[in-house]
Design an enzyme around this catalytic site. Structure first.
Site, mmCIF file in Angstrom:
data_model
loop_
_atom_site.group_PDB
_atom_site.id
_atom_site.type_symbol
_atom_site.label_atom_id
_atom_site.label_comp_id
_atom_site.label_asym_id
_atom_site.label_seq_id
_atom_site.Cartn_x
_atom_site.Cartn_y
_atom_site.Cartn_z
ATOM 1 N N ARG A 234 0.863 -1.184 0.000
ATOM 2 C CA ARG A 234 0.000 0.000 0.000
ATOM 3 C C ARG A 234 0.905 1.241 0.000
ATOM 4 O O ARG A 234 1.936 1.266 0.686
ATOM 5 C CB ARG A 234 -0.918 0.057 1.230
ATOM 6 C CG ARG A 234 -2.111 -0.909 1.193
ATOM 7 C CD ARG A 234 -3.136 -0.546 0.105
ATOM 8 N NE ARG A 234 -4.258 -1.463 0.044
ATOM 9 C CZ ARG A 234 -4.352 -2.535 -0.747
ATOM 10 N NH1 ARG A 234 -3.376 -2.843 -1.582
ATOM 11 N NH2 ARG A 234 -5.442 -3.280 -0.739
ATOM 12 N N ASP A 258 4.223 -0.434 -6.994
ATOM 13 C CA ASP A 258 2.969 -0.791 -7.677
ATOM 14 C C ASP A 258 1.813 -0.059 -6.999
ATOM 15 O O ASP A 258 0.669 -0.182 -7.438
ATOM 16 C CB ASP A 258 2.768 -2.314 -7.578
ATOM 17 C CG ASP A 258 1.565 -2.800 -8.382
ATOM 18 O OD1 ASP A 258 1.438 -2.373 -9.546
ATOM 19 O OD2 ASP A 258 0.758 -3.598 -7.853
ATOM 20 N N GLU A 263 -2.746 7.335 -4.959
ATOM 21 C CA GLU A 263 -3.079 6.633 -6.207
ATOM 22 C C GLU A 263 -4.541 6.757 -6.606
ATOM 23 O O GLU A 263 -4.879 6.649 -7.784
ATOM 24 C CB GLU A 263 -2.666 5.158 -6.129
ATOM 25 C CG GLU A 263 -3.473 4.307 -5.163
ATOM 26 C CD GLU A 263 -3.053 2.837 -5.204
ATOM 27 O OE1 GLU A 263 -1.859 2.539 -5.084
ATOM 28 O OE2 GLU A 263 -3.957 1.984 -5.350
ATOM 29 N N HIS A 295 -0.809 -0.343 -9.726
ATOM 30 C CA HIS A 295 -1.524 -1.331 -8.898
ATOM 31 C C HIS A 295 -2.013 -2.509 -9.753
ATOM 32 O O HIS A 295 -3.211 -2.780 -9.831
ATOM 33 C CB HIS A 295 -2.702 -0.654 -8.159
ATOM 34 C CG HIS A 295 -3.013 -1.326 -6.859
ATOM 35 N ND1 HIS A 295 -3.280 -0.626 -5.710
ATOM 36 C CD2 HIS A 295 -3.102 -2.638 -6.526
ATOM 37 C CE1 HIS A 295 -3.527 -1.488 -4.733
ATOM 38 N NE2 HIS A 295 -3.414 -2.711 -5.207
HETATM 39 P P1 NAD Z 1 -1.264 -11.167 5.170
HETATM 40 O O1 NAD Z 1 -2.257 -10.691 6.160
HETATM 41 O O2 NAD Z 1 -1.251 -12.608 4.793
HETATM 42 O O3 NAD Z 1 0.204 -10.785 5.669
HETATM 43 C C1 NAD Z 1 0.536 -9.531 6.195
HETATM 44 C C2 NAD Z 1 1.704 -9.719 7.146
HETATM 45 O O4 NAD Z 1 2.093 -8.419 7.615
HETATM 46 C C3 NAD Z 1 1.358 -10.564 8.375
HETATM 47 O O5 NAD Z 1 2.307 -11.583 8.552
HETATM 48 C C4 NAD Z 1 1.387 -9.560 9.517
HETATM 49 O O6 NAD Z 1 1.805 -10.118 10.764
HETATM 50 C C5 NAD Z 1 2.411 -8.546 8.990
HETATM 51 N N1 NAD Z 1 2.321 -7.273 9.698
HETATM 52 C C6 NAD Z 1 1.238 -6.633 10.172
HETATM 53 N N2 NAD Z 1 1.591 -5.511 10.818
HETATM 54 C C7 NAD Z 1 2.942 -5.443 10.743
HETATM 55 C C8 NAD Z 1 3.905 -4.522 11.234
HETATM 56 N N3 NAD Z 1 3.540 -3.460 11.937
HETATM 57 N N4 NAD Z 1 5.193 -4.758 10.963
HETATM 58 C C9 NAD Z 1 5.583 -5.867 10.275
HETATM 59 N N5 NAD Z 1 4.726 -6.775 9.804
HETATM 60 C C10 NAD Z 1 3.418 -6.570 10.032
HETATM 61 O O7 NAD Z 1 -1.472 -10.256 3.881
HETATM 62 P P2 NAD Z 1 -1.035 -10.579 2.389
HETATM 63 O O8 NAD Z 1 -2.113 -11.315 1.693
HETATM 64 O O9 NAD Z 1 0.337 -11.132 2.376
HETATM 65 O O10 NAD Z 1 -1.045 -9.102 1.760
HETATM 66 C C11 NAD Z 1 -0.116 -8.109 2.169
HETATM 67 C C12 NAD Z 1 -0.549 -6.781 1.595
HETATM 68 O O11 NAD Z 1 -0.387 -6.802 0.176
HETATM 69 C C13 NAD Z 1 -2.042 -6.454 1.777
HETATM 70 O O12 NAD Z 1 -2.281 -5.868 3.034
HETATM 71 C C14 NAD Z 1 -2.319 -5.505 0.655
HETATM 72 O O13 NAD Z 1 -2.129 -4.189 1.132
HETATM 73 C C15 NAD Z 1 -1.237 -5.817 -0.385
HETATM 74 N N6 NAD Z 1 -1.797 -6.320 -1.659
HETATM 75 C C16 NAD Z 1 -1.440 -5.699 -2.804
HETATM 76 C C17 NAD Z 1 -1.922 -6.153 -4.033
HETATM 77 C C18 NAD Z 1 -1.527 -5.521 -5.330
HETATM 78 O O14 NAD Z 1 -2.214 -5.742 -6.344
HETATM 79 N N7 NAD Z 1 -0.433 -4.779 -5.400
HETATM 80 C C19 NAD Z 1 -2.795 -7.251 -4.051
HETATM 81 C C20 NAD Z 1 -3.127 -7.874 -2.852
HETATM 82 C C21 NAD Z 1 -2.621 -7.404 -1.654
#
Ligand code: NAD
Length: 331
Positions: A234, A258, A263, A295
């Site tokens: 994000r 991305d 955005e 994105h």
């Molecule tokens: P997830 O919930 O499986 O994993 C997120 C991880 O971040 C978890 O292990 C959590 O413990 C960790 N986390 C939370 N707070 C934290 C902190 N303060 N410091 C360090 N680590 C921390 O989520 P995911 O499915 O792996 O997705 C991650 C992110 O990717 C989503 O939140 C979303 O914003 C982004 N995303 C982007 C796209 C894209 O098209 N670019 C698509 C899907 C998701």
């Protein structure tokens, strides 16, 4: 059930059409994004189907509730664009698609790394122009480089697995250690150590009040000189102004994003005939060592199929009054 589908693109329709009118679920597609200005479009619908840049703040939610909307289905995993507490107070249920394809996003992070490093985007344009020079196309081997992964959930874990094909030196930082990632040989360290010792850092944690501007002037100063920073998570994980300063100083060697803090005013639209009013993105675009995609990490056939399938199931589960893990609730 009638669902107002916001921010519709051709690829959304392509995959959601399979479910159109099935089991009495009817989608009405709107190209407009959902915000306080467009909320009136939801009148007469039971639910809204939204994406990452639809803004569901308290006032918008109140107006949605007032026109009878009871369900919000997100076609994405992140839900930082919805005021969950406000939705709950209004008795609206929110569902998301937590894991449509972690590989899609992890693979896109790799695409950003390889493009920035080996400059294939520049080579492609040069060759089309009849310029076969190799000047300024030099990259570096990923082998033995240290990769820092912040956030080792579904996408971070998938990214670690991919990067193990390149190097055996992967550092990770997360609030909670992922045992599977640990078993892969990834070393968990504190954030400062990761920042100071990584050649490439990739962000995979969600945007929360705690992670907003995780990468700011202070953390950027801690980086190894010339470090490559990748953000497919994000935009507001990075303080854009501070990143621009670090790029100007040369502290940050490469930036691949991305996602971008502002955005919602830019991404998913063709603004090629417009004057860009956002000076920060204009400055970022001007750097030769910055790569921006709008994105598209999720944009694979497999991910889009899964988003449509799970979203449809979320609507059925809401109808059936089922509590599922895809329901988003406040902490
Ligand atoms: P997830 O919930 O499986 O994993 C997120 C991880 O971040 C978890 O292990 C959590 O413990 C960790 N986390 C939370 N707070 C934290 C902190 N303060 N410091 C360090 N680590 C921390 O989520 P995911 O499915 O792996 O997705 C991650 C992110 O990717 C989503 O939140 C979303 O914003 C982004 N995303 C982007 C796209 C894209 O098209 N670019 C698509 C899907 C998701």
């Amino acid at each position: 059930m009638k669902i107002a589908f916001f921010s519709t693109k051709s690829y959304d329709k392509e995959f959601f059409e399979t479910y159109q009118d099935q089991q009495e679920i009817h989608f009405k597609y709107f190209s407009a994004s959902l915000s306080i200005d467009t909320v009136a479009l939801a009148r007469g619908y039971d639910g809204v189907c939204v994406f990452v840049n639809d803004k569901l703040e308290e006032e918008t939610l109140q107006q949605l509730a007032a026109v009878g909307v009871k369900l919000i289905v997100l076609r994405c995993a992140g839900f930082n664009n919805v005021n969950i507490e406000a939705a709950e107070k209004l008795n609206m249920k929110v569902y998301r698609v937590p894991a449509y394809s972690p590989q899609a996003v992890a693979e896109h992070a790799l695409a950003l790394i390889l493009t920035l490093n080996r400059k294939t985007h520049k080579a492609y344009n040069r060759v089309r122009d009849g310029n076969f020079s190799l000047e300024r196309l030099q990259g570096f081997n990923l082998q033995h480089k240290t990769i820092g992964v912040i956030g080792t959930g579904k996408i971070g874990a998938s990214f670690c697995k991919i990067m193990q094909g390149f190097t055996d030196s992967i550092l990770a930082y997360d609030k909670y250690e992922n045992e599977t990632v640990k078993a892969m040989g990834v070393k968990y360290v504190d954030l400062e150590y990761l920042l100071e010792n990584s050649d490439i850092i990739s962000l995979h944690c969600p945007l929360t009040p705690e992670t907003k501007y995780l990468i700011d002037a202070t953390s950027l100063q801690n980086l190894k000189n010339g470090c490559m920073l990748i953000n497919t998570s994000r935009g507001a994980l990075i303080h854009t102004g501070d990143a621009i300063e670090a790029l100007k100083e040369g502290k940050l060697g490469y930036l691949g994003i991305d996602v971008y803090e502002q955005e919602e005013h830019l991404f998913f639209r063709d603004l090629s005939e417009n004057i860009i009013q956002d000076d920060q993105i204009a400055r970022l675009i001007s750097f030769p060592n910055v790569l921006i995609t709008s994105h598209q990490g999720f944009l694979t056939k497999e991910a889009l199929q899964e988003i449509a399938k799970v979203t449809f199931q979320n609507i059925l589960d809401f109808q059936a009054g089922k509590e599922t893990e895809n329901r988003v609730v406040s902490n």
